[in-house]
Design a protein around this motif. Sequence first.
Motif, PDB file in Angstrom:
ATOM      1  N   MET A 137       0.817  -1.209   0.000  1.00  0.00           N
ATOM      2  CA  MET A 137       0.000   0.000   0.000  1.00  0.00           C
ATOM      3  C   MET A 137       0.858   1.270   0.000  1.00  0.00           C
ATOM      4  O   MET A 137       0.475   2.282  -0.592  1.00  0.00           O
ATOM      5  N   MET A 138       2.024   1.240   0.654  1.00  0.00           N
ATOM      6  CA  MET A 138       2.886   2.421   0.664  1.00  0.00           C
ATOM      7  C   MET A 138       3.345   2.763  -0.752  1.00  0.00           C
ATOM      8  O   MET A 138       3.433   3.936  -1.120  1.00  0.00           O
ATOM      9  N   ALA A 139       3.618   1.738  -1.557  1.00  0.00           N
ATOM     10  CA  ALA A 139       4.038   1.976  -2.939  1.00  0.00           C
ATOM     11  C   ALA A 139       2.879   2.508  -3.772  1.00  0.00           C
ATOM     12  O   ALA A 139       3.057   3.401  -4.609  1.00  0.00           O
ATOM     13  N   HIS A 140       1.678   1.958  -3.561  1.00  0.00           N
ATOM     14  CA  HIS A 140       0.499   2.485  -4.270  1.00  0.00           C
ATOM     15  C   HIS A 140       0.293   3.959  -3.926  1.00  0.00           C
ATOM     16  O   HIS A 140       0.008   4.780  -4.807  1.00  0.00           O
ATOM     17  N   ARG A 141       0.445   4.289  -2.643  1.00  0.00           N
ATOM     18  CA  ARG A 141       0.234   5.674  -2.212  1.00  0.00           C
ATOM     19  C   ARG A 141       1.299   6.600  -2.802  1.00  0.00           C
ATOM     20  O   ARG A 141       0.977   7.682  -3.307  1.00  0.00           O
ATOM     21  N   ALA A 142       2.549   6.176  -2.751  1.00  0.00           N
ATOM     22  CA  ALA A 142       3.635   7.006  -3.286  1.00  0.00           C
ATOM     23  C   ALA A 142       3.479   7.196  -4.796  1.00  0.00           C
ATOM     24  O   ALA A 142       3.691   8.298  -5.320  1.00  0.00           O
ATOM     25  N   LEU A 143       3.111   6.130  -5.497  1.00  0.00           N
ATOM     26  CA  LEU A 143       2.953   6.226  -6.943  1.00  0.00           C
ATOM     27  C   LEU A 143       1.752   7.103  -7.292  1.00  0.00           C
ATOM     28  O   LEU A 143       1.813   7.900  -8.249  1.00  0.00           O
ATOM     29  N   ALA A 144       0.668   6.995  -6.546  1.00  0.00           N
ATOM     30  CA  ALA A 144      -0.498   7.847  -6.786  1.00  0.00           C
ATOM     31  C   ALA A 144      -0.132   9.312  -6.621  1.00  0.00           C
ATOM     32  O   ALA A 144      -0.491  10.165  -7.454  1.00  0.00           O
ATOM     33  N   ASN A 145       0.601   9.644  -5.558  1.00  0.00           N
ATOM     34  CA  ASN A 145       0.994  11.035  -5.326  1.00  0.00           C
ATOM     35  C   ASN A 145       1.906  11.544  -6.438  1.00  0.00           C
ATOM     36  O   ASN A 145       1.774  12.694  -6.891  1.00  0.00           O
ATOM     37  N   LEU A 146       2.834  10.689  -6.889  1.00  0.00           N
ATOM     38  CA  LEU A 146       3.731  11.087  -7.969  1.00  0.00           C
ATOM     39  C   LEU A 146       2.937  11.336  -9.253  1.00  0.00           C
ATOM     40  O   LEU A 146       3.142  12.359  -9.933  1.00  0.00           O
ATOM     41  N   LEU A 147       2.038  10.430  -9.593  1.00  0.00           N
ATOM     42  CA  LEU A 147       1.259  10.574 -10.824  1.00  0.00           C
ATOM     43  C   LEU A 147       0.338  11.787 -10.760  1.00  0.00           C
ATOM     44  O   LEU A 147       0.146  12.481 -11.768  1.00  0.00           O
ATOM     45  N   LEU A 148      -0.219  12.074  -9.587  1.00  0.00           N
ATOM     46  CA  LEU A 148      -1.018  13.293  -9.439  1.00  0.00           C
ATOM     47  C   LEU A 148      -0.153  14.526  -9.701  1.00  0.00           C
ATOM     48  O   LEU A 148      -0.578  15.467 -10.377  1.00  0.00           O
ATOM     49  N   GLY A 149       1.056  14.516  -9.156  1.00  0.00           N
ATOM     50  CA  GLY A 149       1.964  15.641  -9.362  1.00  0.00           C
ATOM     51  C   GLY A 149       2.365  15.827 -10.812  1.00  0.00           C
ATOM     52  O   GLY A 149       2.688  16.934 -11.251  1.00  0.00           O
ATOM     53  N   LEU A 150       2.332  14.725 -11.576  1.00  0.00           N
ATOM     54  CA  LEU A 150       2.691  14.773 -12.993  1.00  0.00           C
ATOM     55  C   LEU A 150       1.478  15.020 -13.890  1.00  0.00           C
ATOM     56  O   LEU A 150       1.615  15.042 -15.113  1.00  0.00           O
ATOM     57  N   GLY A 151       0.290  15.171 -13.291  1.00  0.00           N
ATOM     58  CA  GLY A 151      -0.905  15.419 -14.087  1.00  0.00           C
ATOM     59  C   GLY A 151      -1.501  14.173 -14.710  1.00  0.00           C
ATOM     60  O   GLY A 151      -2.420  14.273 -15.524  1.00  0.00           O
ATOM     61  N   ARG A 152      -1.038  13.027 -14.333  1.00  0.00           N
ATOM     62  CA  ARG A 152      -1.545  11.761 -14.890  1.00  0.00           C
ATOM     63  C   ARG A 152      -2.592  11.195 -13.935  1.00  0.00           C
ATOM     64  O   ARG A 152      -2.426  10.183 -13.281  1.00  0.00           O
ATOM     65  N   ARG A 153      -3.715  11.876 -13.886  1.00  0.00           N
ATOM     66  CA  ARG A 153      -4.704  11.651 -12.839  1.00  0.00           C
ATOM     67  C   ARG A 153      -5.461  10.335 -13.012  1.00  0.00           C
ATOM     68  O   ARG A 153      -5.824   9.701 -12.017  1.00  0.00           O
ATOM     69  N   LEU A 154      -5.730   9.919 -14.243  1.00  0.00           N
ATOM     70  CA  LEU A 154      -6.428   8.648 -14.435  1.00  0.00           C
ATOM     71  C   LEU A 154      -5.593   7.488 -13.907  1.00  0.00           C
ATOM     72  O   LEU A 154      -6.115   6.565 -13.277  1.00  0.00           O
ATOM     73  N   GLN A 157      -8.913  -1.430  -0.229  1.00  0.00           N
ATOM     74  CA  GLN A 157      -8.244  -2.121   0.868  1.00  0.00           C
ATOM     75  C   GLN A 157      -8.564  -1.485   2.215  1.00  0.00           C
ATOM     76  O   GLN A 157      -8.102  -1.953   3.254  1.00  0.00           O
ATOM     77  N   GLY A 158      -9.325  -0.402   2.203  1.00  0.00           N
ATOM     78  CA  GLY A 158      -9.647   0.293   3.442  1.00  0.00           C
ATOM     79  C   GLY A 158      -8.470   1.034   4.026  1.00  0.00           C
ATOM     80  O   GLY A 158      -8.400   1.245   5.240  1.00  0.00           O
ATOM     81  N   ASP A 159      -7.544   1.471   3.163  1.00  0.00           N
ATOM     82  CA  ASP A 159      -6.302   2.116   3.634  1.00  0.00           C
ATOM     83  C   ASP A 159      -6.108   3.445   2.929  1.00  0.00           C
ATOM     84  O   ASP A 159      -5.039   3.758   2.439  1.00  0.00           O
ATOM     85  N   ILE A 160      -7.190   4.236   2.842  1.00  0.00           N
ATOM     86  CA  ILE A 160      -7.109   5.507   2.134  1.00  0.00           C
ATOM     87  C   ILE A 160      -7.427   6.656   3.086  1.00  0.00           C
ATOM     88  O   ILE A 160      -8.233   6.521   4.010  1.00  0.00           O
ATOM     89  N   GLN A 161      -6.756   7.793   2.865  1.00  0.00           N
ATOM     90  CA  GLN A 161      -6.938   8.956   3.717  1.00  0.00           C
ATOM     91  C   GLN A 161      -8.007   9.872   3.128  1.00  0.00           C
ATOM     92  O   GLN A 161      -8.292   9.848   1.929  1.00  0.00           O
ATOM     93  N   GLU A 162      -8.578  10.698   3.974  1.00  0.00           N
ATOM     94  CA  GLU A 162      -9.650  11.597   3.521  1.00  0.00           C
ATOM     95  C   GLU A 162      -9.177  12.498   2.386  1.00  0.00           C
ATOM     96  O   GLU A 162      -9.894  12.701   1.401  1.00  0.00           O
ATOM     97  N   SER A 163      -7.978  13.039   2.497  1.00  0.00           N
ATOM     98  CA  SER A 163      -7.459  13.919   1.447  1.00  0.00           C
ATOM     99  C   SER A 163      -7.320  13.188   0.120  1.00  0.00           C
ATOM    100  O   SER A 163      -7.495  13.780  -0.949  1.00  0.00           O
TER     101      SER A 163
END
Length: 409
Positions: free
Chosen positions: A123-140, A152-158
């Motif tokens: 999950m830490m890798a999924h979270r880090a990759l999601a943040n990186l892709l958001l920063g790169l504008g690759r939102r899908l 997985q029930g491991d997501i933050q409100e933000s």
Amino acid sequence: MPAPAAAALPRDTPTDSLTAAAAGKLATEALRSGDIDAAYQHARVAMSQTPEDPQVIFLMARVLGLRHRFPEAVRMLDRLAVAHPETRLPTLGQTSEWLVLHGDYAGAESRLRRILDDAPDAMMAHRALANLLLGLGRRLEAADHLRTLCRQGDIQESELLSLFHVSIPIAGTGVTEPLNDLAASLDLIAANQLQEARRLLLESSLHDADHNALLGRVLVLLHDTKGLEEWIPNPNPDRSDSHTWFAMGAQHAWSGDHASATRCFCEAVLQDPTDGQAYELLSRSLSELGQQESSHAAAERAELIEQTQVIAAGLKPSADQRLAQIDELVQILEQLGRRDEALAWQSVQVLYGQSVLTKQQAIERMRQINQRRLELRQSGGFGPGDPFVVCGVELDGLVGGELGRREAE
């Protein structure tokens, strides 16, 4: 491969009086107190005595990273991973963080994907990759990883806020700084600064397919019919190219080819079921085709999506007010078939409701939510099916005009 010898220490450093373990302990304590220079000196002592010790190497690399000597830190851990394969995954995770800070986004992404190849549930890798892709504008692409966290029930409100409008961020809800012109343009669109977004996209040094696709959407939002006529869509857009499908749909609709427009808008919402603008235009084209039932469904869908985005943008700081807003969100998400998000928001609701729930009630409510999540995972019912997403439109019967000619070639 042996680690490089540490540089010579200042003459007044008491190397003889410190063991590697003691120096490592002092370095760690210095890091806790924020004294990076002292940590560096102690880590050098430890490295000079036990240059092959994995813990000492990791400590020294960590200190180098804090001193912004990212390439050195990365090389050090890469060598460690070769000598000690059991450290491969943690070193990939740590070095990916440093590569982001160093501006090597492709390198960071590659390392995070290698982690997920070996450990798909990291999950830490999924979270880090999601943040990186958001920063790169690759939102899908980012949304795929956020949805994994959600299910997985491991997501933050933000992070949940990013799922309310995947293609375009909701103004004021972003937590990731833009790392390139594409992401900066998306933030401008979110703020309704459309002319500025168009200028940035046109002036960007990297005018690739992603920039061109987003430019197409901006031209639609600006109602720039001449600009959209001159805009050339990406050839053979794949199913992940939601902005191109959206802009192509508008091109066809404005030229009166509503069959092709409907097909394009359906492709857009299949990729991003949170695209209320695509649903609104889909409803208009369906109405032109005489498909009133599907048209009404698309219009209702656009309205519900807008409601979620308005609530998300205006969440109140007060726990009581927020509880009521979350309750409304959960109801709408259930109507939209986005049951994974609804469950995640119910978990958030439990956290905000701690002042009105007993500890036992909160535990029982979370147990119920987790049980429901398990049932949905087993049944595959986390999200809506394609027929629901496209409001019952039969895509195979919608081939007309230029789009039909393209598919026939």
